[in-house]
Scaffold this motif. Structure first.
Motif, PDB file in Angstrom:
ATOM      1  N   THR A  66       0.828  -1.204   0.000  1.00 56.38           N
ATOM      2  CA  THR A  66       0.000   0.000   0.000  1.00 56.38           C
ATOM      3  C   THR A  66       0.864   1.257   0.000  1.00 56.38           C
ATOM      4  N   LYS A  67       1.857   1.266   0.870  1.00 56.02           N
ATOM      5  CA  LYS A  67       2.709   2.446   1.015  1.00 56.02           C
ATOM      6  C   LYS A  67       3.698   2.601  -0.145  1.00 56.02           C
ATOM      7  N   PHE A  68       4.123   1.477  -0.729  1.00 57.75           N
ATOM      8  CA  PHE A  68       5.116   1.494  -1.813  1.00 57.75           C
ATOM      9  C   PHE A  68       4.627   0.632  -2.984  1.00 57.75           C
ATOM     10  N   PRO A  69       3.709   1.136  -3.778  1.00 63.58           N
ATOM     11  CA  PRO A  69       3.120   0.329  -4.859  1.00 63.58           C
ATOM     12  C   PRO A  69       4.106  -0.052  -5.973  1.00 63.58           C
ATOM     13  N   ASP A  70       5.252   0.601  -6.048  1.00 67.02           N
ATOM     14  CA  ASP A  70       6.232   0.274  -7.086  1.00 67.02           C
ATOM     15  C   ASP A  70       7.037  -0.983  -6.771  1.00 67.02           C
ATOM     16  N   LEU A  71       6.933  -1.494  -5.562  1.00 63.42           N
ATOM     17  CA  LEU A  71       7.686  -2.688  -5.193  1.00 63.42           C
ATOM     18  C   LEU A  71       7.085  -3.920  -5.875  1.00 63.42           C
ATOM     19  N   ASN A  72       7.947  -4.753  -6.434  1.00 58.22           N
ATOM     20  CA  ASN A  72       7.474  -5.986  -7.060  1.00 58.22           C
ATOM     21  C   ASN A  72       7.556  -7.125  -6.041  1.00 58.22           C
ATOM     22  N   PRO A  73       7.023  -8.310  -6.370  1.00 53.84           N
ATOM     23  CA  PRO A  73       7.053  -9.423  -5.412  1.00 53.84           C
ATOM     24  C   PRO A  73       8.459  -9.803  -4.937  1.00 53.84           C
ATOM     25  N   ALA A  74       9.450  -9.719  -5.812  1.00 58.56           N
ATOM     26  CA  ALA A  74      10.820 -10.031  -5.405  1.00 58.56           C
ATOM     27  C   ALA A  74      11.325  -9.010  -4.375  1.00 58.56           C
ATOM     28  N   ASP A  75      10.942  -7.746  -4.549  1.00 60.33           N
ATOM     29  CA  ASP A  75      11.320  -6.708  -3.579  1.00 60.33           C
ATOM     30  C   ASP A  75      10.666  -6.982  -2.224  1.00 60.33           C
ATOM     31  N   ILE A  76       9.394  -7.354  -2.254  1.00 61.61           N
ATOM     32  CA  ILE A  76       8.659  -7.647  -1.018  1.00 61.61           C
ATOM     33  C   ILE A  76       9.319  -8.820  -0.290  1.00 61.61           C
ATOM     34  N   ARG A  77       9.670  -9.832  -1.045  1.00 59.42           N
ATOM     35  CA  ARG A  77      10.337 -11.000  -0.457  1.00 59.42           C
ATOM     36  C   ARG A  77      11.652 -10.580   0.205  1.00 59.42           C
ATOM     37  N   PHE A  78      12.434  -9.787  -0.493  1.00 59.95           N
ATOM     38  CA  PHE A  78      13.706  -9.302   0.043  1.00 59.95           C
ATOM     39  C   PHE A  78      13.456  -8.522   1.338  1.00 59.95           C
TER      40      PHE A  78
END
Length: 129
Positions: A66-78
């Motif tokens: 929600t706060k960082f919509p540009d993050l992709n799933p790999a970024d979220i995992r990291f």
């Protein structure tokens, strides 16, 4: 931590085997090495990890997306691993990437989140969650 250690051990064994001349001429052994490399890239453990992670840290991933919509799933995992306070080397081992590649990914994620370079990403994640 378990994934990090396991992946590091598998990588060391593959590197050692690759240096043996007999191995390089044996197609069957090379196929096993290829299978191990594919196994290291598997995301099966990620599905199990994310289920457990969300039970322990409800709303963390939703807050990030929600706060960082540009993050992709790999970024979220990291970021999940950073939130768990794993260091960059450990995260690199989990991803089966070099330390330098993990540092670059960390830097890129901080840029996407518009976080200053000198701010600890782990500390920042604790404050937003």
């Amino acid at each position: 931590m378990y994934l990090s250690g396991r992946n590091e051990l598998i990588e060391e064994v593959m590197n050692s085997l690759s240096q043996v001349p007999e191995v390089n001429s044996n197609k069957e052994v090379l196929d096993y090495i290829k299978t191990l490399k594919n196994y290291l890239k598997s995301d099966q453990e990620w599905d199990e990890f994310i289920t457990y992670f969300e039970q322990v840290n409800p709303e963390f991933i939703k807050t990030l997306t929600t706060k960082f919509p540009d993050l992709n799933p790999a970024d979220i995992r990291f970021l999940c691993y950073v939130y768990m306070n794993l260091d960059v080397k450990e995260i690199g081992n989990i991803y089966n990437i070099t330390y330098n590649a993990a540092v670059k990914r960390l830097r890129r994620i901080k840029e996407k989140m518009k976080i200053e370079k000198k701010i600890s990403l782990h500390e920042y994640l604790i404050t937003i969650y």
